[in-house]
Design an enzyme around this catalytic site. Sequence first.
Site, PDB file in Angstrom:
ATOM      1  N   TYR A  51      43.565 -64.496  22.131  1.00  0.00           N
ATOM      2  CA  TYR A  51      42.487 -64.786  21.186  1.00  0.00           C
ATOM      3  C   TYR A  51      42.303 -66.299  21.086  1.00  0.00           C
ATOM      4  O   TYR A  51      43.231 -67.028  20.747  1.00  0.00           O
ATOM      5  CB  TYR A  51      42.788 -64.224  19.802  1.00  0.00           C
ATOM      6  CG  TYR A  51      42.855 -62.718  19.711  1.00  0.00           C
ATOM      7  CD1 TYR A  51      42.394 -61.901  20.740  1.00  0.00           C
ATOM      8  CD2 TYR A  51      43.379 -62.098  18.582  1.00  0.00           C
ATOM      9  CE1 TYR A  51      42.452 -60.510  20.647  1.00  0.00           C
ATOM     10  CE2 TYR A  51      43.432 -60.719  18.475  1.00  0.00           C
ATOM     11  CZ  TYR A  51      42.977 -59.927  19.503  1.00  0.00           C
ATOM     12  OH  TYR A  51      43.049 -58.559  19.406  1.00  0.00           O
ATOM     13  N   LYS A 202      31.935 -51.584  14.900  1.00  0.00           N
ATOM     14  CA  LYS A 202      31.132 -52.791  15.156  1.00  0.00           C
ATOM     15  C   LYS A 202      30.086 -53.047  14.073  1.00  0.00           C
ATOM     16  O   LYS A 202      29.031 -53.617  14.324  1.00  0.00           O
ATOM     17  CB  LYS A 202      30.458 -52.717  16.531  1.00  0.00           C
ATOM     18  CG  LYS A 202      31.439 -52.700  17.698  1.00  0.00           C
ATOM     19  CD  LYS A 202      30.712 -52.719  19.028  1.00  0.00           C
ATOM     20  CE  LYS A 202      31.707 -52.776  20.185  1.00  0.00           C
ATOM     21  NZ  LYS A 202      31.038 -52.794  21.510  1.00  0.00           N
ATOM     22  N   LEU A 205      28.972 -48.815  10.619  1.00  0.00           N
ATOM     23  CA  LEU A 205      29.369 -48.045   9.447  1.00  0.00           C
ATOM     24  C   LEU A 205      29.574 -48.944   8.231  1.00  0.00           C
ATOM     25  O   LEU A 205      30.257 -48.566   7.277  1.00  0.00           O
ATOM     26  CB  LEU A 205      30.651 -47.257   9.746  1.00  0.00           C
ATOM     27  CG  LEU A 205      30.564 -46.299  10.932  1.00  0.00           C
ATOM     28  CD1 LEU A 205      31.878 -45.551  11.122  1.00  0.00           C
ATOM     29  CD2 LEU A 205      29.413 -45.312  10.769  1.00  0.00           C
ATOM     30  N   LYS A 208      25.000 -52.345   9.339  1.00  0.00           N
ATOM     31  CA  LYS A 208      24.137 -52.733  10.449  1.00  0.00           C
ATOM     32  C   LYS A 208      23.154 -51.616  10.785  1.00  0.00           C
ATOM     33  O   LYS A 208      23.451 -50.433  10.570  1.00  0.00           O
ATOM     34  CB  LYS A 208      24.977 -53.076  11.684  1.00  0.00           C
ATOM     35  CG  LYS A 208      25.650 -54.439  11.622  1.00  0.00           C
ATOM     36  CD  LYS A 208      26.277 -54.791  12.963  1.00  0.00           C
ATOM     37  CE  LYS A 208      26.856 -56.192  12.943  1.00  0.00           C
ATOM     38  NZ  LYS A 208      27.449 -56.562  14.263  1.00  0.00           N
TER      39      LYS A 208
END
Length: 298
Positions: A51, A202, A205, A208
């Site tokens: 990351y 993403k 839920l 978006k």
Amino acid sequence: MNYRKLGNSELEVSEVSFGCMSLHKDIKTVNKLIHEAYDYGINYFDTADIYQSGHNEMMLGKAVKNFRDKIIIGTKVGNQPRIDGNSWDWNPKKDYILKAVDDSLRRLKTDYIDLYQLHGGTIDDPIDETIDAFETLIKEGKIRYYGISSIRPNVIKEYVRRSNISSVMMQYSLLDRRPEESCLGLLQKNNIGVLTRGSIAKGLLAGKPPADYLNYTTSEVKKVIEKLKNVSGVDKSIGQTAIQFVLKHPSITSSVVGLRIKEQLLECIQIFKTRSLSDLELRLLKSTVEPLIYKKHR
């Protein structure tokens, strides 16, 4: 905050935990958010060596230095950066894992990693060699427990059969119930904890606009969102209900949520102050669309 024991380990993990992958690049912003999460009772922080090319581990290490012994740090290994710094190669071999852990320890500014996870895995890997690497690190005191981060049923089954993993991190949500078919029950039976990612799919839920997701059409996703709204009512958000759905499964230890701003953190913390998801509501959510199943790596 509520806590659950992580599989066969002695780790008591907060039901909602902090996914660090999307951390802001500004260290002051990161410090403040991580400190607030800790103050609210979140005790598991999940990162990985790739990351932000290791910068993510460095930021986490700096942020938690004053309460390191009171939290649980999980990081991951297996993706070896190339010299160009723009990509990586899969490397689950023992010699690489033994080297990579020292780099993670240095970046995290710690003497040990609570949960060291293989960041992927295929059935063609030298699995016994990988397991031996993790067991060696436990004996050396560099890690406390180990697990894998994988959605591949065939890989998960092999680690269940051949190793002493304490956890599996996998994608699981109302829009991705594939783990229910062959993985969650197996892991629960073998006392292996499950850390979930993608609980809000993403952001679909959590507010978006509907869009295609996995093999679900936009129309099907919209049906799921509408059912979430109906179940949530006016006293909680659909994102909170989506996370409650994940935590309702008895095999799940914690929902690892990617947090970047304080509003996201507060929404997660408020989950435990809202009414819980009833069995009837759970059945209603599950009946909205047919669950998907894994078609590969079975």
